[in-house]
Design an enzyme around this catalytic site. Structure first.
Site, PDB file in Angstrom:
ATOM      1  CG  ASP A  31      -2.136   0.834   1.093  1.00  0.00           C
ATOM      2  OD1 ASP A  31      -3.237   0.287   1.264  1.00  0.00           O
ATOM      3  OD2 ASP A  31      -2.011   2.047   0.804  1.00  0.00           O
ATOM      4  CB  THR A  95      -3.828   5.276  -9.372  1.00  0.00           C
ATOM      5  OG1 THR A  95      -3.246   6.521  -9.067  1.00  0.00           O
ATOM      6  CG2 THR A  95      -3.616   4.292  -8.250  1.00  0.00           C
ATOM      7  CB  ALA A 117     -11.389  -4.549  -6.126  1.00  0.00           C
ATOM      8  CE1 TYR A 149     -12.539   4.130  -9.092  1.00  0.00           C
ATOM      9  CE2 TYR A 149     -14.919   4.273  -8.840  1.00  0.00           C
ATOM     10  CZ  TYR A 149     -13.710   3.703  -8.495  1.00  0.00           C
ATOM     11  OH  TYR A 149     -13.680   2.707  -7.561  1.00  0.00           O
TER      12      TYR A 149
END
Ligand code: UDP
Length: 345
Positions: A31, A95, A117, A149
């Site tokens: 992370d 990202t 996900a 997104y």
């Protein structure tokens, strides 16, 4: 089993880490703490089967080594939250798209199973509720930042399917619908932590639009069960699944429910979307999953009610500041006496 969780210090990732460690597996989290927080996994730091690296998924050497050392991968690292997406579209796209590309490339070298996900946001402006996995996606115009997104996640899905079909990399794609629970921060716009914090502090509860838009909120503990169940199921490979609940609630009703549960004196105020986000912002009116496919594959059905999870979220935020850090005792007492004076005690 050795489990790699990218985005493991995030809200969902940290709960997934808890569940695997409880089951007796080893967990390695990666992370970069951009939206995750080390405090989410603080309680795991001394667990003998828990390991972590603070690094971006885009760091190829780290991801290659982490994939080498694991049996399965959960790719949860992403830019999330409508506010973050609207305010930082470059970061969102880079990202989400590049991170997934790096994870899939390296997973493919070792043919390690990857669960991606994705999000219910990919259904975009579709009004054909409930949403089924093979429905067409109705993405808004490219000059509306919000849809970057959905598009970046849809591209992740295409890439994952491409790796499965062309290179036989075992992938599973999940579309998560409004997941809530303790540790979710309101910092990036998510509605439930925002409302809970507003209700606890006596500030106005900010309903965007007219509050008739609805969502189905699902407990993160149920989502974790679904993710683990899919990873254990050979039939799930090469498939996409909705994960969510069928308990639909309007945002206005949610605000009223939270106000009641907290016994808050906060007033509920309506804020036009243009003011809440930016000019021309488009919201989804109803977002409801069809969960037939996951129920038929692994027998998944959410076990917890909305009131149950709201209770745990309220308990989580009581006595904490905006970032979720415990408030020093005198501050807690002062807030409690203020609340009592305002008739909330
Ligand atoms: N929302 C709201 N007040 C807030 C934050 C969000 O009324 O303080 C609304 C938001 O406009 C949306 C719904 O609550 O209609 C759910 O928002 P969230 O960002 O949690 O999830 P998503 O829009 O991705 O479903």
């Amino acid at each position: 089993m050795r489990v790699l969780i990218t985005g493991g210090a995030g809200f969902i990732g940290s709960h997934l880490a808890d569940a695997y460690l409880t089951r007796g597996d080893s967990v390695f989290i990666l992370d970069d703490l951009s939206t995750g927080s080390i405090s989410n996994v603080q309680h795991l730091k001394h667990h003998p089967n828990f390991h972590y690296a603070i690094e971006s998924v885009q760091h190829e050497a780290t991801i290659a080594e982490a994939i080498d050392d694991c049996d399965v991968i959960f790719h949860l690292a992403a830019a999330v939250g409508v506010r973050l997406i609207v305010e930082s579209p470059v970061r969102t796209i880079e990202t989400n798209v590049h991170g997934t590309e790096v994870v899939l490339t390296h997973a493919n070298k070792k043919k390690k199973p990857v669960l991606i996900a994705s999000t219910s946001e990919v259904y975009g402006l579709s009004t054909q509720v409930p949403f089924k996995e093979d429905d067409p996606l109705v993405i808004g115009a490219t000059n509306k930042g919000r849809w970057s997104y959905a598009c970046s996640k849809a591209l992740d899905e295409f890439l994952a399917f491409a790796y499965w079909r062309e290179k036989k990399l075992p992938v599973i794609i999940t579309r998560l619908f409004n997941t809530i629970g303790p540790r979710q921060t309101g910092q990036y716009g998510m509605v439930v932590p925002n409302f809970v914090k507003q209700a606890l502090s006596g500030r106005p509860i900010t309903v965007y639009g007219d509050g008739t838009q609805s969502r189905c909120f699902v407990d993160v503990l149920d989502v974790v069960q679904a993710l683990m169940g899919l990873m254990d199921c050979a039939d799930a490979i090469g498939q996409v699944y909705n994960i969510g609940s069928n308990e639909e609630v309007t945002i206005l009703a949610l605000a009223q429910r939270i106000k009641e549960l907290v016994k808050s004196s906060s007033e509920i105020v309506m804020i036009p979307y243009d003011q809440a986000y930016q000019q021309g912002f488009e919201d989804m009116h109803r977002r409801i999953p069809d969960t037939t496919k996951i129920r038929e594959t692994i027998g998944f059905q959410p076990q917890r009610t909305l009131d149950e999870v709201l209770g745990r979220i309220i308990a989580h935020w009581e006595g904490r500041d905006h970032a979720g850090r415990p408030l020093p005792r005198p501050v807690v007492e002062r807030l409690a006496s203020l609340a009592q004076r305002a008739g909330m005690g």
